[in-house]
Structures are given as structure tokens and as C-alpha cells.
Design an enzyme around this catalytic site. Structure first.
Site, PDB file in Angstrom:
ATOM      1  N   HIS A  94       0.722  -1.341   0.032  1.00 19.57           N
ATOM      2  CA  HIS A  94       0.181  -0.358   0.005  1.00 19.57           C
ATOM      3  C   HIS A  94       0.525   1.393   0.162  1.00 19.57           C
ATOM      4  O   HIS A  94       2.112   1.318   0.612  1.00 19.57           O
ATOM      5  CB  HIS A  94      -1.178  -0.575   1.397  1.00 19.57           C
ATOM      6  CG  HIS A  94      -0.186   0.273   2.761  1.00 19.57           C
ATOM      7  ND1 HIS A  94       0.578  -0.905   3.270  1.00 19.57           N
ATOM      8  CD2 HIS A  94      -0.108   1.031   3.380  1.00 19.57           C
ATOM      9  CE1 HIS A  94       1.162  -0.291   3.879  1.00 19.57           C
ATOM     10  NE2 HIS A  94       0.629   0.150   4.613  1.00 19.57           N
ATOM     11  N   ASP A 133       0.976   5.033   2.152  1.00 16.30           N
ATOM     12  CA  ASP A 133       0.341   6.457   2.595  1.00 16.30           C
ATOM     13  C   ASP A 133      -0.910   7.104   2.521  1.00 16.30           C
ATOM     14  O   ASP A 133      -0.262   8.211   1.595  1.00 16.30           O
ATOM     15  CB  ASP A 133       1.042   6.260   3.741  1.00 16.30           C
ATOM     16  CG  ASP A 133       1.233   5.043   4.624  1.00 16.30           C
ATOM     17  OD1 ASP A 133       0.649   4.011   4.956  1.00 16.30           O
ATOM     18  OD2 ASP A 133       2.346   5.329   5.229  1.00 16.30           O
ATOM     19  N   HIS A 144       4.695   0.206   0.100  1.00 17.87           N
ATOM     20  CA  HIS A 144       5.748  -0.626   1.047  1.00 17.87           C
ATOM     21  C   HIS A 144       4.561  -1.850   1.530  1.00 17.87           C
ATOM     22  O   HIS A 144       3.185  -2.015   1.777  1.00 17.87           O
ATOM     23  CB  HIS A 144       5.648   0.127   2.697  1.00 17.87           C
ATOM     24  CG  HIS A 144       5.077   0.990   2.631  1.00 17.87           C
ATOM     25  ND1 HIS A 144       4.634   2.103   2.728  1.00 17.87           N
ATOM     26  CD2 HIS A 144       4.806   1.098   4.419  1.00 17.87           C
ATOM     27  CE1 HIS A 144       3.709   3.267   2.741  1.00 17.87           C
ATOM     28  NE2 HIS A 144       3.696   2.441   3.878  1.00 17.87           N
ATOM     29  N   ARG A 200       6.354  -9.060  16.262  1.00 21.64           N
ATOM     30  CA  ARG A 200       6.221  -7.668  15.813  1.00 21.64           C
ATOM     31  C   ARG A 200       5.814  -6.955  15.795  1.00 21.64           C
ATOM     32  O   ARG A 200       4.444  -6.788  15.630  1.00 21.64           O
ATOM     33  CB  ARG A 200       6.784  -7.892  14.221  1.00 21.64           C
ATOM     34  CG  ARG A 200       7.229  -6.107  13.424  1.00 21.64           C
ATOM     35  CD  ARG A 200       7.911  -6.450  12.574  1.00 21.64           C
ATOM     36  NE  ARG A 200       8.574  -5.508  11.697  1.00 21.64           N
ATOM     37  CZ  ARG A 200       7.397  -4.158  11.589  1.00 21.64           C
ATOM     38  NH1 ARG A 200       6.542  -4.590  11.211  1.00 21.64           N
ATOM     39  NH2 ARG A 200       8.539  -3.295  11.007  1.00 21.64           N
TER      40      ARG A 200
HETATM   41  C1  AKG Z   1       1.141   1.475   8.351  1.00 16.82           C
HETATM   42  O1  AKG Z   1       0.890   1.361   9.643  1.00 16.82           O
HETATM   43  O2  AKG Z   1       0.697   1.762   6.967  1.00 16.82           O
HETATM   44  C2  AKG Z   1       2.160   0.030   7.977  1.00 16.82           C
HETATM   45  O3  AKG Z   1       2.238   0.593   6.796  1.00 16.82           O
HETATM   46  C3  AKG Z   1       3.046   0.021   9.267  1.00 16.82           C
HETATM   47  C4  AKG Z   1       4.284  -0.475   8.330  1.00 16.82           C
HETATM   48  C5  AKG Z   1       5.423  -0.765   9.236  1.00 16.82           C
HETATM   49  O4  AKG Z   1       4.681  -2.445  10.734  1.00 16.82           O
HETATM   50  O5  AKG Z   1       6.806  -1.993   9.797  1.00 16.82           O
END
Ligand code: AKG
Length: 322
Positions: free
Chosen positions: A200, A202, A256, A266
Site C-alpha cells: 500500500h 499511505d 510498502h 513484531r
Molecule cells: C502502516 O501502519 O501503514 C504500515 O505500513 C506499518 C509498517 C510496519 O509495520 O512496518
């Protein structure tokens, strides 16, 4: 034509089913925010990578630890308790699945908790007798993240040669549209078959992210997917759609995703930073004769458009019964 604005998330073109085999670390820059050349370094990283890491950012590491420790406690609550803080249908804050407006038609190995403004109402549901510590830490985290975002934004405007007059809202902390997102990726029994977060971009101008354990990957044209290596004490900053528009596409809105690389749960903490909802965003810093690639769009209008994509995505999930 509105669609000319939304050229960034052409999600159907994104590689989603190429396996998660890429194990390469990408050599994205780490920038010292106190470097006298910080503006140049940040601008250059935004242009070439759409992502960089910052050190010397003035957010105390123990605050980042505390935010993560509170997130750990939240996600380890029994599901029935977490569901008391469930995001309402059409709502944006609280506990729930990742809100990603991509066409990914599978559930993701992820749970999230979104805070906009005060977390008090949801925190009271989660810990009826003991919510104050969580609230204090989250409010402190939001405040420090916003201060850092303002500094980064000043550097970006300097690089783009955009007058700060164009962004009057930047001078008043608390008026930007911000959200703090706690993410948890539970231990996965079969990491090669699961994705943490689907690819996606942001909505934000940019997003500041704290990750301690690897899992975040970005997609770079000509290179493919690669990991953003966790650097102790550093924060990851990635360009979002609104900065892509503002920079007239000089900066890529970086695609990403999160993959389940390590055999551990994680956590990550993301801070999304955008102008106030009624701010009218235009491509800025154009050189003489350069044509704007996007029309003006208010932040609210852009977010609305992305939310509609999300609804379609959720409907698809319901119909496919996944
Ligand atoms: C988001 O919260 O939009 C992410 O892309 C989180 C990325 C991550 O957890 O490293």
C-alpha cells in the site's frame, strides 16, 4: 478530473504474489537531523527512495520503548476485551484490522489500534480501572512525533523551495491531521504463506515509523522488494500520497508492505502526518514553465476518495467469505 489526482495507488499494478523471498536489505539513507545539510539530504532521499531513516531526532528512546510496551500490553489482552474498543463501522479509531485501500483480498497477519486525538474513550473500555498510564504515554508520543514531523516538513519545504507562507498551518502544533497507529504482527506458524500488511501507499504527507524487528519492505522501481533494516534508535520516514502530489511527483509515494520474516511477534508504531482536513493541496515549488501534474485537492477530499476504495475492498472480502 479527479482520477488524474489519484494516480499513485494504482494497486493493480503492484506485485503482490511474487513470494516473500527477497531477503535483501535496501541501502536507504540514514540521516542525522542535526546535520547542517539535513534539508538537502532529506530532499534527495525523498526523491531517490521515497524513504529514509532519521537519527538525532529528539524523541527519547525510552518513550519509544514505553509506547511499544503499552502496545504489547494492549494486544495481549483477551480478544473479548480488545473487541470492546473495536473501531465502529465507518469509524477510524480503535482496535481492528488494517485499513488498507488496496485490492488485497485476504486477511492479513496483523491487528492494529488507531489513535486520533485523545485515546481516552477506547482506553477506558480496555482497562476500566487503569487507563491513565496508556493515555499519558500515547499523548506524549503523539506530541513528540508531531514536533519531529514539523521539523522534517520544514526541511522538505526548504528543499522544494516552497515558501512557508504556503503552509501557514505548520506553525500551529495540533492543527495538522495526524494519527498514531499501533501495529502488532503475532508470531506466525507459516510465515511464507502469510503477509503482515499488503502492499500500500499511505495517504499522508509522510509517515514516521518505529520498528525494532525487521519486516517492513519497500518496492523500488528497477530493484524490487527489499527490507528496511532496523537501526537502533532510528525512525523510518516514508513519503505518502499527499507529499507526492505536493512535490508534483518529484517524490514517489513509496509502496510498502510487511512480511513475516522473524519467528517473533513484531510491533511497530506509525505516525501519519498530513495538513488540516480543509487545506487545499496543490503541486508547489514548480520551476518556471513547469506544468502541475495534479489539480488542487483538499485533504478531506483525498482521504474520502481513498476511503471509498477501502469500502470496495471490504465488500470484496465479505463476498469472497475470507
Ligand atoms: C502502516 O501502519 O501503514 C504500515 O505500513 C506499518 C509498517 C510496519 O509495520 O512496518
Amino acid at each position: 478530473d479527479f482520477d488524474s489526482v489519484v494516480t499513485v495507488p494504482d494497486s493493480h499494478a503492484w506485485p503482490i504474489s511474487d513470494g516473500f523471498e527477497s531477503n535483501d536489505w535496501l541501502s536507504i539513507p540514514t540521516i542525522d537531523l542535526k546535520d547542517p545539510d539535513a534539508a538537502k539530504l532529506i530532499g534527495h532521499a525523498c526523491e531517490t527512495w521515497g524513504v529514509f531513516q532519521v537519527v538525532n531526532h529528539d524523541i527519547p528512546l525510552n518513550l519509544l520503548d514505553e509506547v511499544e510496551s503499552e502496545a504489547r500490553q494492549l494486544f495481549s489482552l483477551p480478544t473479548t476485551q480488545k473487541l470492546k474498543a473495536l473501531r465502529s463501522p465507518g469509524g477510524v479509531t480503535g482496535y481492528g484490522l488494517a485499513r488498507i485501500s488496496s485490492f488485497f483480498n485476504k486477511f492479513m497477519w496483523h491487528e492494529g489500534f488507531t489513535i486520533i486525538g485523545s485515546p481516552l474513550d477506547h482506553a477506558r473500555e480496555l482497562w476500566p480501572n487503569d487507563y491513565q498510564k496508556f493515555c499519558d504515554i500515547m499523548v506524549d508520543g503523539q506530541k513528540k512525533m508531531e514536533e519531529l514531523a514539523i521539523t522534517i516538513m520544514h526541511n522538505i519545504l526548504e528543499y522544494l523551495a516552497v515558501s512557508e507562507e504556503e503552509m501557514k498551518w505548520l506553525g500551529s502544533p495540533g492543527v495538522a491531521s495526524t494519527a498514531l497507529q499501533l501495529n502488532s504482527y503475532p508470531l506466525c506458524p507459516d510465515p511464507n504463506r502469510a503477509i503482515g500488511l499488503a502492499p500500500h501507499t499511505d495517504n499522508s504527507l509522510f509517515t514516521i515509523l518505529h520498528q525494532r524487528i525487521s519486516g517492513l519492505q519497500i518496492f523500488k522501481e528497477g530493484v524490487g522488494w527489499g527490507f528496511v533494516q532496523p537501526v537502533t534508535g532510528a525512525l523510518v520516514v516514508n513519503v505518502g500520497d499527499l507529499l507526492h502530489i505536493l512535490s508534483n511527483a518529484r517524490f514517489p509515494s513509496v509502496v510498502h508492505r510487511v512480511v513475516m520474516k522473524e519467528a517473533k511477534q513484531r510491533f511497530s508504531v506509525a505516525f501519519f502526518y498530513s495538513p488540516p482536513a480543509d487545506f487545499n493541496l496543490d503541486p508547489l515549488g514548480l520551476s518556471f514553465g513547469q506544468i502541475p501534474l495534479y489539480r488542487s485537492v483538499t485533504v478531506a477530499e483525498y482521504f474520502g476518495r481513498k476511503a471509498k476504495d477501502l469500502e470496495k475492498h471490504l465488500l470484496r472480502l465479505e463476498f469472497s467469505g475470507e
